[in-house]
Write an enzyme that holds these catalytic residues in place. Structure first.
Site, mmCIF file in Angstrom:
data_model
loop_
_atom_site.group_PDB
_atom_site.id
_atom_site.type_symbol
_atom_site.label_atom_id
_atom_site.label_comp_id
_atom_site.label_asym_id
_atom_site.label_seq_id
_atom_site.Cartn_x
_atom_site.Cartn_y
_atom_site.Cartn_z
ATOM 1 N N ASN A 58 -0.505 8.715 -9.178
ATOM 2 C CA ASN A 58 -1.121 7.746 -8.639
ATOM 3 C C ASN A 58 -1.495 6.892 -10.408
ATOM 4 O O ASN A 58 -2.876 7.551 -10.338
ATOM 5 C CB ASN A 58 -1.592 7.513 -7.479
ATOM 6 N N CYS A 102 -10.243 4.424 -3.727
ATOM 7 C CA CYS A 102 -9.553 5.229 -4.456
ATOM 8 C C CYS A 102 -9.988 6.228 -4.641
ATOM 9 O O CYS A 102 -10.449 6.722 -5.204
ATOM 10 C CB CYS A 102 -9.108 4.645 -5.656
ATOM 11 N N HIS A 140 -5.901 2.502 7.340
ATOM 12 C CA HIS A 140 -4.966 3.372 7.279
ATOM 13 C C HIS A 140 -4.305 3.574 8.849
ATOM 14 O O HIS A 140 -4.823 4.022 9.876
ATOM 15 C CB HIS A 140 -4.951 5.154 6.603
ATOM 16 N N GLU A 157 1.559 1.403 0.134
ATOM 17 C CA GLU A 157 -0.047 0.885 0.610
ATOM 18 C C GLU A 157 -0.319 -0.389 0.140
ATOM 19 O O GLU A 157 1.181 -1.209 -0.576
ATOM 20 C CB GLU A 157 -0.728 1.636 -1.290
ATOM 21 N N CYS A 180 -1.056 8.600 -2.764
ATOM 22 C CA CYS A 180 -2.276 8.057 -2.532
ATOM 23 C C CYS A 180 -3.599 8.969 -1.877
ATOM 24 O O CYS A 180 -3.386 9.938 -1.109
ATOM 25 C CB CYS A 180 -1.930 7.061 -0.947
ATOM 26 N N GLY A 185 -4.848 8.259 1.260
ATOM 27 C CA GLY A 185 -3.875 7.748 2.218
ATOM 28 C C GLY A 185 -3.710 9.647 2.292
ATOM 29 O O GLY A 185 -3.512 10.049 3.903
HETATM 30 N N1 API Z 1 -4.199 0.252 -1.731
HETATM 31 C C1 API Z 1 -5.369 0.646 -1.368
HETATM 32 C C2 API Z 1 -6.346 1.430 -2.438
HETATM 33 C C3 API Z 1 -6.299 2.666 -3.002
HETATM 34 C C4 API Z 1 -5.843 3.707 -2.470
HETATM 35 C C5 API Z 1 -4.700 4.698 -3.167
HETATM 36 N N2 API Z 1 -4.213 4.760 -4.196
HETATM 37 C C6 API Z 1 -6.115 6.310 -3.033
HETATM 38 O O1 API Z 1 -6.248 7.143 -4.186
HETATM 39 O O2 API Z 1 -6.697 6.533 -2.191
HETATM 40 C C7 API Z 1 -6.220 -0.091 -0.120
HETATM 41 O O3 API Z 1 -6.105 -1.234 -0.615
HETATM 42 O O4 API Z 1 -7.047 0.178 0.558
#
Ligand code: API
Length: 264
Positions: free
Chosen positions: A14, A75, A149, A197, A206, A209
């Site tokens: 990521n 993130c 999520h 995502e 993620c 995630g």
């Molecule tokens: N796309 C996610 C944020 C990045 C999450 C992911 N890259 C991680 O490592 O937690 C959102 O809009 O909530």
């Protein structure tokens, strides 16, 4: 536009463009257009998101943006890369906990060699809704890790298809969009996932995630706080621990692969 420093890093693939801007005088409002240009994998540097490094009081603020320019609260992979930058730049002592403020409050990072653990705070296990891709619909558990999520257990990760578009989801449950995870079992307290995502599309991993997936799997297994799961993602493996005092710890690698200057 003047040239300025950037770094490129990833956590289980990521990947992020990291922008040191310690006193906030370099990047101004960091427009969505500039974020998209930085994340563009052909005309730009390329990344799933941008991590802007700002001082805040006696600590740090992680200004995270998805590759489409949208904001997110947190993130999990990115905050590990953020901590790796602070340590490599001599701005944080790897022998001490590293507090980082985010749009979802303060998180604390601990460094153990190649692995970094983020205390992601308390998960919110909410109701069920449905998610769908062409030809398939599944029930999905709503888990909030500071960001939203929807976790769907599937027979095969291939059932999610090419994931070129956001899976259908319940707009009333997720008025600000949602990160959708597809999960299969790999063994006792061991799962594998794919993710589409919010704001970035399908990514190789993620962090928030993986935490949502672990919590949903633990609940489905009749477990809860006091358990830990291995979570395999396309870009590697993460370990997620749900502590006895109801916090989730995310452990995984964080690598800086390049540094340079850009005028994007
Ligand atoms: N796309 C996610 C944020 C990045 C999450 C992911 N890259 C991680 O490592 O937690 C959102 O809009 O909530």
């Amino acid at each position: 536009m003047a040239e300025y420093e950037f770094l490129k890093g990833h956590g289980t693939e990521n990947d992020f463009v990291l922008l040191p801007d310690l006193d906030g005088t370099i990047h101004g409002d960091l427009s969505p257009e500039r974020v998209r240009a930085l994340c563009d994998r052909r005309a730009g540097i390329g990344g799933d998101g941008v991590l802007r490094v700002l001082r805040r009081g006696d600590g740090w603020f992680m200004d995270y943006r998805n590759s489409d320019g949208s904001l997110s609260e947190m993130c999990g992979n990115g905050i590990r890369v953020f901590a790796r930058y602070l340590v490599d730049a001599g701005l944080a002592d790897p022998a001490q906990p590293i507090p980082v403020d985010t749009r979802d409050g303060r998180k604390v990072l601990t460094v153990d060699g190649d692995l970094i653990t983020a205390d992601m705070g308390t998960p919110r296990v909410l109701g069920e809704s449905k998610v769908a891709v062409p030809g398939h619909t599944w029930p999905a558990r709503h888990v909030d890790m500071g960001n939203p999520h929807a976790v769907a257990f599937v027979d095969s990760l291939d059932d999610a298809g090419p994931l070129l578009d956001p899976p259908e989801h319940d707009a009333a449950t997720y008025p600000d969009g949602v990160n959708v995870e597809f999960v299969v079992r790999r063994g006792e307290r061991h799962v594998a996932m794919r993710v589409h995502e919010r704001g970035s599309g399908e990514t190789r991993s993620c962090g928030t995630g993986a935490c949502a997936v672990m919590v949903a799997a633990a609940v489905a297994d009749g477990l809860g706080p006091g358990s830990a799961y291995r979570v395999d993602v396309p870009g590697g493996t993460l370990t997620v621990t749900w502590t006895d005092d109801d916090r989730v710890l995310l452990t995984g690698p964080a690598v800086i692969v390049a540094r340079g200057t850009t005028s994007l």
